[in-house]
Design a protein around this motif. Structure first.
Motif, short mmCIF file in Angstrom:
data_model
loop_
_atom_site.label_atom_id
_atom_site.label_comp_id
_atom_site.label_asym_id
_atom_site.label_seq_id
_atom_site.Cartn_x
_atom_site.Cartn_y
_atom_site.Cartn_z
N LEU A 275 -58.79 -57.81 -12.49
CA LEU A 275 -58.02 -58.93 -11.96
C LEU A 275 -56.74 -58.43 -11.32
O LEU A 275 -56.01 -57.63 -11.92
N PHE A 276 -56.48 -58.90 -10.10
CA PHE A 276 -55.27 -58.55 -9.37
C PHE A 276 -54.43 -59.79 -9.11
O PHE A 276 -54.97 -60.88 -8.88
N HIS A 277 -53.12 -59.62 -9.14
CA HIS A 277 -52.20 -60.60 -8.58
C HIS A 277 -51.82 -60.09 -7.20
O HIS A 277 -51.49 -58.92 -7.05
N THR A 278 -51.90 -60.94 -6.19
CA THR A 278 -51.79 -60.45 -4.81
C THR A 278 -50.41 -60.64 -4.19
O THR A 278 -50.14 -60.07 -3.13
N LYS A 279 -49.54 -61.44 -4.81
CA LYS A 279 -48.25 -61.75 -4.19
C LYS A 279 -47.11 -61.48 -5.18
O LYS A 279 -47.26 -61.73 -6.37
N PRO A 280 -45.99 -60.95 -4.73
CA PRO A 280 -45.66 -60.57 -3.34
C PRO A 280 -46.35 -59.29 -2.87
O PRO A 280 -46.45 -59.04 -1.69
N SER A 281 -46.84 -58.48 -3.82
CA SER A 281 -47.64 -57.31 -3.47
C SER A 281 -48.75 -57.19 -4.50
O SER A 281 -48.67 -57.76 -5.60
N TRP A 282 -49.80 -56.44 -4.17
CA TRP A 282 -50.96 -56.34 -5.04
C TRP A 282 -50.61 -55.59 -6.33
O TRP A 282 -50.02 -54.51 -6.29
N GLU A 283 -51.03 -56.19 -7.46
CA GLU A 283 -50.79 -55.59 -8.77
C GLU A 283 -52.00 -55.83 -9.66
O GLU A 283 -52.49 -56.97 -9.75
N CYS A 284 -52.50 -54.78 -10.28
CA CYS A 284 -53.62 -54.92 -11.21
C CYS A 284 -53.10 -55.50 -12.52
O CYS A 284 -52.26 -54.88 -13.19
N ILE A 285 -53.61 -56.66 -12.91
CA ILE A 285 -53.16 -57.32 -14.13
C ILE A 285 -53.97 -56.88 -15.34
O ILE A 285 -53.43 -56.67 -16.42
N SER A 286 -55.29 -56.76 -15.16
CA SER A 286 -56.13 -56.41 -16.30
C SER A 286 -57.44 -55.80 -15.85
O SER A 286 -57.91 -56.04 -14.74
N VAL A 287 -58.01 -55.00 -16.75
CA VAL A 287 -59.36 -54.46 -16.59
C VAL A 287 -60.10 -54.76 -17.89
O VAL A 287 -59.73 -54.25 -18.95
N ARG A 288 -61.11 -55.63 -17.82
CA ARG A 288 -61.83 -56.05 -19.02
C ARG A 288 -63.31 -55.70 -18.90
O ARG A 288 -63.87 -55.68 -17.80
N SER A 289 -63.93 -55.47 -20.03
CA SER A 289 -65.36 -55.18 -20.06
C SER A 289 -66.15 -56.48 -20.09
O SER A 289 -65.74 -57.44 -20.74
N VAL A 290 -67.29 -56.48 -19.39
CA VAL A 290 -68.21 -57.61 -19.44
C VAL A 290 -69.50 -57.16 -20.10
O VAL A 290 -69.80 -55.97 -20.15
#
Length: 294
Positions: free
Chosen positions: A31-46
């Motif tokens: 999951l990324f937050h795109t504003k004001p710049s791209w930032e990876c919020i989390s990496v989760r296993s499915v």
């Protein structure tokens, strides 16, 4: 322990564009937050490799459909939280969608079914939309006509539904819109991409292995699709997307001219070759072609 090749399997932007979710064949949901710049919020296993993603209008959840037929929800507000099982089919899921008010979850599977469930109580099935003869590849709730569902299938049809009742209101056989001299009796039109433009109610579709984009217009009063145009491509089409005012972008398997822009003019879409944005993006794709091809 079950590493894949990191190939992207599905992705989705949130309605505002503030969030971007992507899943790969290493069973990761990123999951990324795109504003004001791209930032990876989390990496989760499915649990399983995923086939489709959808983000709620409220932008608080990601819905993930997987190959085992299950739909899990993952919180955006709690980006490290585990997924929650919402519903399941007995068949591989090919697409998942939400109504614009987030009240309904719609799921499409390999066994010809479209299921409509209440989002707050997914075990409560509102209806089934039954009529397709083969796998249902794409579903889309029409944003500005939220009681209508558009579906596409391996049976070479586009169908409109009153999805709350499960009633089919229109069926378009794609083979009927092709030029008679090019139509083959055994030709299939499995739809791989659908994009919709609220301005004018235009629908564009792309079919697997057919280098053509077909454009329709939704007549919401008559509840039918009116065929408008087909755009022939020189190469296999990969993806299509409408802009808000009707410009149509086409990505194709061509290292020299991978991206094309078509602009509506007098009811027909015409290729634009002098657009600076197009030229800049095409140059970027050419410079990175080996990455996209791989």
């Amino acid at each position: 322990t079950d590493k894949g090749s990191d190939d992207i399997l599905a992705f989705a932007f949130s309605p505002s564009g503030d969030y971007f979710a992507v899943t790969d064949d290493s069973k990761r949901l990123i999951l990324f937050h795109t504003k004001p710049s791209w930032e990876c919020i989390s990496v989760r296993s499915v649990n399983r490799r995923c086939t489709s993603l959808a983000i709620t209008t409220a932008e608080d959840k990601i819905l993930v459909a997987d190959k085992s037929g299950d739909v899990y929800s993952y919180s955006i507000t709690e980006p490290q939280a585990d997924g929650k099982l919402e519903l399941g089919h007995l068949s591989l899921l090919l697409d998942v969608a939400l109504s614009p008010d987030d009240r309904y979850i719609l799921t499409a599977d390999r066994d010809e079914k479209i299921r409509v469930s209440l989002a707050k109580a997914p075990y409560n099935i509102v209806s089934y939309c039954l009529g397709h003869k083969e796998f249902v590849s794409k579903i889309l709730v029409i944003p500005n006509y939220p009681d209508l569902l558009l579906s596409a299938s391996g049976d070479s049809t586009l169908r409109l539904w009153d999805y709350k009742s499960g009633e089919e209101v229109y069926c378009c056989h794609l083979s009927s819109i092709c030029e008679p001299e090019t139509t083959k009796t055994d030709q299939k039109y499995p739809v791989s991409r659908v994009t919709y433009c609220c301005q004018g109610g235009y629908v564009a579709i792309l079919c697997d292995c057919i280098p053509t984009v077909y454009i329709f217009q939704l007549d919401a009063i008559a509840q039918q699709l009116v065929y408008r145009q087909q755009i022939s491509l020189k190469h296999k089409g990969w993806d299509i997307a409408f802009e808000e005012m009707g410009d149509l972008w086409i990505l194709q398997e061509d290292s020299e001219a991978p991206l094309q822009l078509y602009r509506p003019c007098d009811g027909q879409w015409k290729a634009m070759t002098d657009d600076k944005g197009l030229q800049k993006m095409s140059k970027y794709l050419q410079d990175n072609w080996t990455v996209f091809e791989g």
